[in-house]
Design an enzyme around this catalytic site. Structure first.
Site, PDB file in Angstrom:
ATOM      1  N   LYS A 134       0.844  -1.207   0.000  1.00 30.76           N
ATOM      2  CA  LYS A 134       0.000   0.000   0.000  1.00 30.76           C
ATOM      3  C   LYS A 134       0.876   1.252   0.000  1.00 30.76           C
ATOM      4  CE  LYS A 134      -3.800  -2.568   1.908  1.00 30.76           C
ATOM      5  NZ  LYS A 134      -4.499  -3.104   3.080  1.00 30.76           N
ATOM      6  N   GLN A 152      -4.905  -1.864   9.243  1.00 34.06           N
ATOM      7  CA  GLN A 152      -4.752  -3.189   8.631  1.00 34.06           C
ATOM      8  C   GLN A 152      -5.387  -4.255   9.520  1.00 34.06           C
ATOM      9  OE1 GLN A 152      -3.319  -3.800   5.491  1.00 34.06           O
ATOM     10  NE2 GLN A 152      -4.186  -5.825   5.849  1.00 34.06           N
ATOM     11  N   ASP A 159     -11.137   2.428   3.570  1.00 31.70           N
ATOM     12  CA  ASP A 159     -11.461   1.012   3.392  1.00 31.70           C
ATOM     13  C   ASP A 159     -12.958   0.833   3.131  1.00 31.70           C
ATOM     14  OD1 ASP A 159      -9.505  -0.901   3.310  1.00 31.70           O
ATOM     15  OD2 ASP A 159      -9.224  -0.971   5.491  1.00 31.70           O
TER      16      ASP A 159
END
Ligand code: NDP
Length: 292
Positions: free
Chosen positions: A55, A99, A122
């Site tokens: 990422k 995460q 997200d």
């Protein structure tokens, strides 16, 4: 039938190129304004470390600022929530990604709920999930967004198509079904209690496999010419070579003679998830500035 193999890496590279051009333009027009993504990793899970590294690299490739916050596995929920509050208040941070999975002592949903919905790149916050499901402006979950883009690479008009989503998780299956419905598909959702999965597969023009079971969907189940999007990422040991490899949820070689188009694993949905995360970060920056 010659199947089209949908190249997620190529589509993701094209998306990132387009995003990089938009970021350049934003910087020029708005006094150097640069989208910023904060990535939070708790603990030392090797797979999560790889995802976080990828990422960060993707951020660099499109011209974003990225900051990493790596916390020890023993971090408490309160400590993590304090960091989220700090990132929510930081004007240099446009997107926050925590995460997953988190260590078991931390309540994941509480952490997701603490992220400012406008920075929830997200797309997991209940506000974004709700807005997405009723068609309001939102940050949509990255993996199903990436799947939609790949489906539209091979079929522009999804209206009336029968779509089967196998898996009903909050991050993939449920938002996927909602996106397909929005595209006017007739959607069926399958899960571990579904009685006759082969029969459901045989009727589907589009299959999204997101169950996390290596090569579970067999080639013979698939309707001739169907579009198959394989979300699964499963690490298995190759019996012949003894080496570890990644496989999807679909028995790829078996499926190939039946499908019209299929995504490979790796190189299908995975790169799209990261490209859509970049897209969401740019969108979040625009939303926070009142431009989207
Ligand atoms: P979850 O484990 O959260 O959900 C799995 C779903 O599959 C559940 O709804 C479960 O049903 C269903 N399921 C399990 N076994 C069967 C079965 N035998 N028949 C039908 N349905 C079944 O997984 P995720 O949604 O998080 O992930 C799914 C896969 O996608 C994983 O391999 C994951 O690694 C991968 N993934 C890939 C991403 C990418 O970027 N490419 C991103 C996210 C995930 P029930 O609800 O009844 O238990």
């Amino acid at each position: 039938m010659t199947a089209q193999i949908i190249d997620g890496r190529a589509v993701a590279a094209r998306m990132k190129q387009e995003l990089a051009a938009q970021v350049c333009e934003m910087k020029q027009r708005h006094d150097g304004l640069t989208p910023g993504l904060a990535v939070v990793l708790v603990g030392e899970d090797p797979a999560s470390q790889v995802y976080v590294r990828n990422k960060k690299l993707a951020c660099e490739s499109v011209g974003f600022r990225s900051t990493s916050h790596t916390l020890p596995a023993a971090t408490t929920q309160d400590e993590l929530l304090a960091l989220i509050a700090q990132l929510n208040a930081d004007p240099m941070v446009n997107g926050i990604l925590v995460q997953l999975p988190l260590p078991s002592a931390i309540n994941e949903q509480m952490v997701i709920n603490a992220i400012d919905p406008l920075k929830d790149v997200d797309g997991f916050h209940p506000v974004n999930i709700g807005c997405q499901s009723i068609g309001l402006a939102s940050l949509a979950p990255c993996t199903p967004s990436g799947c939609m883009i790949l489906i539209e690479e091979v079929e522009k008009d999804l209206s009336g198509k029968k779509a089967l989503v196998v898996g009903r998780s909050n991050i993939v299956g449920k938002p996927m079904a909602s996106m397909l419905l929005k595209a006017n598909c007739t959607v069926t959702m399958a899960h571990s209690r579904t009685r006759n999965l082969p029969e459901e597969c045989a009727q589907a023009d589009i299959i999204i496999a997101a169950l996390g079971r290596p090569a579970f969907l067999r080639g013979a189940w698939i309707k001739e010419g169907a579009i198959v999007i394989d979300v699964g990422i499963n690490r298995v040991t190759n019996e012949e070579t003894g080496k570890s490899q990644l496989v999807g949820d679909v028995a790829f070689d078996e499926a190939l003679p039946h499908v019209g188009a299929i995504t490979p694993v790796p190189g299908g949905v995975g790169p799209m998830t990261i490209a859509c995360l970049m897209q969401n970060t740019l969108k979040a920056t625009k939303m926070q500035n009142g431009w989207a």
